[in-house]
Motif scaffolding. Sequence first.
Motif, mmCIF file in Angstrom:
data_model
loop_
_atom_site.group_PDB
_atom_site.id
_atom_site.type_symbol
_atom_site.label_atom_id
_atom_site.label_comp_id
_atom_site.label_asym_id
_atom_site.label_seq_id
_atom_site.Cartn_x
_atom_site.Cartn_y
_atom_site.Cartn_z
ATOM 1 N N LEU A 20 0.684 -1.459 0.044
ATOM 2 C CA LEU A 20 0.305 -0.208 -0.062
ATOM 3 C C LEU A 20 0.461 1.129 -0.224
ATOM 4 O O LEU A 20 0.797 2.283 -1.074
ATOM 5 N N SER A 21 1.129 0.837 0.968
ATOM 6 C CA SER A 21 2.160 2.607 1.031
ATOM 7 C C SER A 21 3.540 2.518 -0.649
ATOM 8 O O SER A 21 3.526 3.598 -0.446
ATOM 9 N N ILE A 22 3.866 1.431 -1.153
ATOM 10 C CA ILE A 22 4.742 1.981 -2.545
ATOM 11 C C ILE A 22 4.115 2.223 -3.059
ATOM 12 O O ILE A 22 4.335 3.297 -4.009
ATOM 13 N N LYS A 80 1.957 8.913 -5.227
ATOM 14 C CA LYS A 80 1.383 10.523 -4.197
ATOM 15 C C LYS A 80 2.789 11.491 -5.161
ATOM 16 O O LYS A 80 3.085 12.423 -5.919
ATOM 17 N N GLY A 81 4.076 10.492 -4.903
ATOM 18 C CA GLY A 81 4.711 11.580 -5.582
ATOM 19 C C GLY A 81 5.336 12.340 -6.944
ATOM 20 O O GLY A 81 6.004 13.018 -7.876
ATOM 21 N N ILE A 82 4.391 11.204 -7.742
ATOM 22 C CA ILE A 82 4.351 11.748 -9.321
ATOM 23 C C ILE A 82 3.488 12.796 -9.198
ATOM 24 O O ILE A 82 3.838 13.903 -10.225
ATOM 25 N N ALA A 100 7.234 8.682 -1.390
ATOM 26 C CA ALA A 100 6.216 9.869 -2.130
ATOM 27 C C ALA A 100 7.665 10.963 -2.203
ATOM 28 O O ALA A 100 7.732 11.256 -3.196
ATOM 29 N N ARG A 101 7.934 10.941 -0.943
ATOM 30 C CA ARG A 101 9.475 12.300 -1.227
ATOM 31 C C ARG A 101 10.548 11.840 -2.371
ATOM 32 O O ARG A 101 11.049 12.463 -2.865
ATOM 33 N N ILE A 102 10.342 10.670 -1.871
ATOM 34 C CA ILE A 102 12.228 9.714 -2.791
ATOM 35 C C ILE A 102 11.730 9.657 -4.225
ATOM 36 O O ILE A 102 11.929 9.960 -5.088
#
Lengths: 287, 374
Positions: free
Chosen positions: B116-118, B124-126, B201-203
């Motif tokens: 889920l988090s990945i 979200k990061g995109i 998301a940040r990464i």
Amino acid sequence: MLIILFVSFIGPYLPIVDSNLIEEKPFFHYRDGVMEVAPYAPSSDYLLGSDKNGRDLLSLLIVGTRPTLSFVLYVCILRYLLAVPIGLIVSNPSGPQYLRTIVQIWSKLSSYVPTIFIIILLANSPFVLFSEKRTFWMIALIAIIEVGRVSEFVSAQIEKIKSEDFVSAGIMVGNRFSGLVVRYFWPHTLPQIVINFSLDVSRTIFLIGQLGIFSIFISHEVAMAGLDTFNVMNTSITWPMLLTNVIQDIRIHPWIPFWTSLFIAFSSFSFYLLSEGLRKKTQFPHS
Amino acid sequence: MVKYGQFERQRFNSNATGEGTMNFLWKNSMVRWLILATILILFLIPGKTDQILIQRGVKPVYHFSMDIYQNNIKNFVDLLQTEHGLGLSKYHVPVSKEIKHYFSRSLWIVFPSFFLSILLGMAKGIFDYYFSDKKWNVIGNGSTWLGQSLPDFFFVISIQYVLLLLIRIGFPKLDLFGYDHWYNIFFPIVFLSMYPLFYIARITSSALATEENKDYVRTARSKGTSTRNILLQHMLKNAMLTILSHFFTVMVLLIGSLPIVEFLTFYRGAARRLIEAFGITPVMVQPMSVEIESTMVIGIMVMFLLFLFVALWVSNIIKAYVVPSSQIKMTDVFSSLLLFLIVGVILTLIILLPRDLEFIPVQLVSCVLGLVIL
């Protein structure tokens, strides 16, 4: 950004200066005319409510700011006092090689294994648990675990700088390594170290919040409560202390853990903001 | 040529660029150091700790005894050899059985949280990256930033608070905490994935930002590749390697947040059982026992270490598969195995330390001021 920085930076500090000078003592047990039993819900008398002994929560949180934050600062300062020199020594190519291996292993330790497990284990080990100088041991413990990571960070920063041209100029001029450190590496590494420091403070605040929930106290008295059982009683006013009974509290008197974690989150966040602000500030001259 | 002293040069420069005195003051390092030093000193002066001295009849004192310690170790080794297990837990159930039970429960929340988090984190990061040059930036990047820095227990506690308020208003009361129903996994997974989600998301957005400067992006743009989508597909493929290398960190973060999340959501997984084995219970009514369930603690810790070791090598193998140039060196395998083994052994040795207290009678001293106002 700077405005936010200032505001958030000053936020946690005002209460401290206050309690430094005024020494507000919030302890008293209170019975209303209407026989209310502590803990009290937020009302006009108790702005944020009270804890089990009838002490005003707001005062507790304010008075607790200083011990909590100073504990965190002790941890981080100790950590950096140890880690930065080690990092500097390690970046010296003619320095001791074994130290480099030790640093690598040490930093791998804190990145492969979640530190909370190590801390829970060591804090509950009989040496630390029953020691009279427990506060000191807790500070040392939390600080030392991450020294490896910080040292590696410092030496990585230095490696980055080493590849710059002006460093070879410094070598040509005839600096020894120590001269290089003082004149070339340090001025450029320091901002990064400060940013990282602020980030570390933020993380440590979060960490001791967690420890409080697990009733792992920073300073405590151990008193007997039975033949082989003992009671661990907290002896200092710190925010994590208010979180100890969180499971019970959240159902009946949720204001205690809620405001406490708000304070913890807020100060953790403001140090994070500080690090971000500093980072943005150091980026401008280079762009 | 007029030479300015360093001080004057600074002042000239800062005023010329239009910065105010405040910034100048800030830049002047002497002032900065002074401020920093004052603040630190204010903090570091040790304050008064309240004297809560409760003097009972006996005072517990700890003396380390090598004999008992060696005995403990010997017993433990014997246990391993004879029973091929770890003895009984405090509930008189075989430890290995309990560990299997609790550990699988923890895995039920760790794996879904991981995916889920990945997945959501990358999405979200995109999103953050895509809108980074528009006004939506505040929502995108701002929320990632916010989510990363607030402690997750704050989220847990504040959401519980909000739920309680809702229940008072009359919202349907669901047995959301506990472990009996299938939907009890839901909350722990949500809370567990929160922090890693923002981390990924940040990464992702910073990896994408790094890709942007590369040549092929400019080529594609100049060719007129209209849909940014296509660009994203190519950029993403290249950014994947960086993101992949953080998968293991995500796993470590997840395991690290397990204790707090399981504890607060009453999810009876391995981390919570571990804390219970230390004698820490959610309701601190009963005092802590000197005896901890040492074999239980050892068992759970070793399981977690093993799990992390496997996770480390799965992620390394995947990396080697995706990027043909990186190889798996046997020395790396051995060195990390050694590291985990050494950590395991040291932890075991610490757990087996003797915890017997000696009771020394103490004269009853009158209770110091303590809780009373000074």
